[in-house]
Design a protein around this motif. Structure first.
Motif, short mmCIF file in Angstrom:
data_model
loop_
_atom_site.label_atom_id
_atom_site.label_comp_id
_atom_site.label_asym_id
_atom_site.label_seq_id
_atom_site.Cartn_x
_atom_site.Cartn_y
_atom_site.Cartn_z
N GLU A 52 1.67 37.30 17.25
CA GLU A 52 1.05 38.14 18.27
C GLU A 52 0.66 39.50 17.68
O GLU A 52 -0.41 40.03 17.98
CB GLU A 52 1.98 38.32 19.47
N VAL A 108 -3.45 34.50 24.00
CA VAL A 108 -4.28 35.55 23.40
C VAL A 108 -4.69 36.57 24.45
O VAL A 108 -4.76 37.77 24.18
CB VAL A 108 -5.51 34.94 22.69
N SER A 109 -4.90 36.11 25.69
CA SER A 109 -5.31 37.02 26.77
C SER A 109 -4.25 38.08 27.07
O SER A 109 -4.56 39.14 27.59
CB SER A 109 -5.61 36.21 28.04
N LEU A 162 -1.62 27.86 18.94
CA LEU A 162 -1.09 29.07 19.56
C LEU A 162 -0.42 28.76 20.90
O LEU A 162 0.64 29.31 21.20
CB LEU A 162 -2.20 30.11 19.74
N GLN A 178 -1.88 30.38 12.63
CA GLN A 178 -2.95 30.82 13.52
C GLN A 178 -3.56 29.66 14.30
O GLN A 178 -4.55 29.81 14.99
CB GLN A 178 -4.03 31.57 12.73
N LEU A 237 -7.20 30.64 16.10
CA LEU A 237 -8.04 31.79 15.76
C LEU A 237 -8.24 31.83 14.25
O LEU A 237 -7.35 31.44 13.50
CB LEU A 237 -7.36 33.11 16.17
N ASP A 259 -7.85 32.68 26.41
CA ASP A 259 -6.81 31.93 25.70
C ASP A 259 -7.46 30.81 24.89
O ASP A 259 -8.26 30.05 25.41
CB ASP A 259 -5.80 31.36 26.70
N SER A 288 -7.86 34.26 12.23
CA SER A 288 -7.35 35.63 12.06
C SER A 288 -6.52 35.77 10.79
O SER A 288 -5.51 36.47 10.78
CB SER A 288 -6.52 36.02 13.28
N ALA A 345 -9.67 38.99 26.33
CA ALA A 345 -9.86 37.79 25.51
C ALA A 345 -9.50 36.55 26.31
O ALA A 345 -8.71 36.60 27.26
CB ALA A 345 -9.00 37.87 24.25
N ILE A 380 -2.51 38.96 15.66
CA ILE A 380 -3.69 38.83 16.51
C ILE A 380 -4.12 40.21 17.01
O ILE A 380 -5.31 40.55 16.99
CB ILE A 380 -3.41 37.88 17.70
#
Length: 122
Positions: A113, A64-65, A57, A54, A77, A73, A79, A71, A116
């Motif tokens: 992914e 992440v977007s 990335l 995590q 995270l 980038d 997560s 979200a 997330i």
């Protein structure tokens, strides 16, 4: 029942052979059962996905977007709950079912992914 510091208390007998004292509510007590000495069957469930990371990335090619609408980038995270859930999904589903759910068990990037996205949904 005695009144202690303005709080109504109830004492009840409990056994200590497990080394702990649990106070359970009525819903939990409906499921109470005594262990009768049967041998417990060990089980090992190994996730069928690569180890998830995590952090870093961007170096993994994860934006992440593009996984979570709206979200920003970021490069890391918190997560771990999503990662643990993804590992559980990889144990519960076979490869075809996992792919149908959107999880590619052979891709570390795809699995992260998925994790997330799972975390964002939760």
């Amino acid at each position: 029942m005695p009144l202690t510091h303005g709080i109504l208390t109830h004492r009840y007998a409990h056994h200590t052979k497990l080394g702990r004292h649990q106070v359970l509510d009525a819903r939990s007590l409906e499921w109470l059962h005594e262990h009768r000495g049967a041998v417990l069957k060990p089980a090992a469930h190994a996730p069928r996905i690569p180890v998830l990371d995590q952090e870093d990335l961007l170096a993994q090619g994860i934006a992440v977007s593009q996984v979570v609408a709206g979200a920003k980038d970021v490069d890391a995270l918190g997560s771990c709950t999503g990662n643990a859930g993804t590992a559980a999904v990889s144990v519960l589903l076979d490869d075809e079912q996992a792919r149908q759910a959107g999880l590619d068990p052979s891709s570390a990037k795809g699995a992260e992914e998925f994790a997330i996205g799972l975390y964002a949904q939760a």
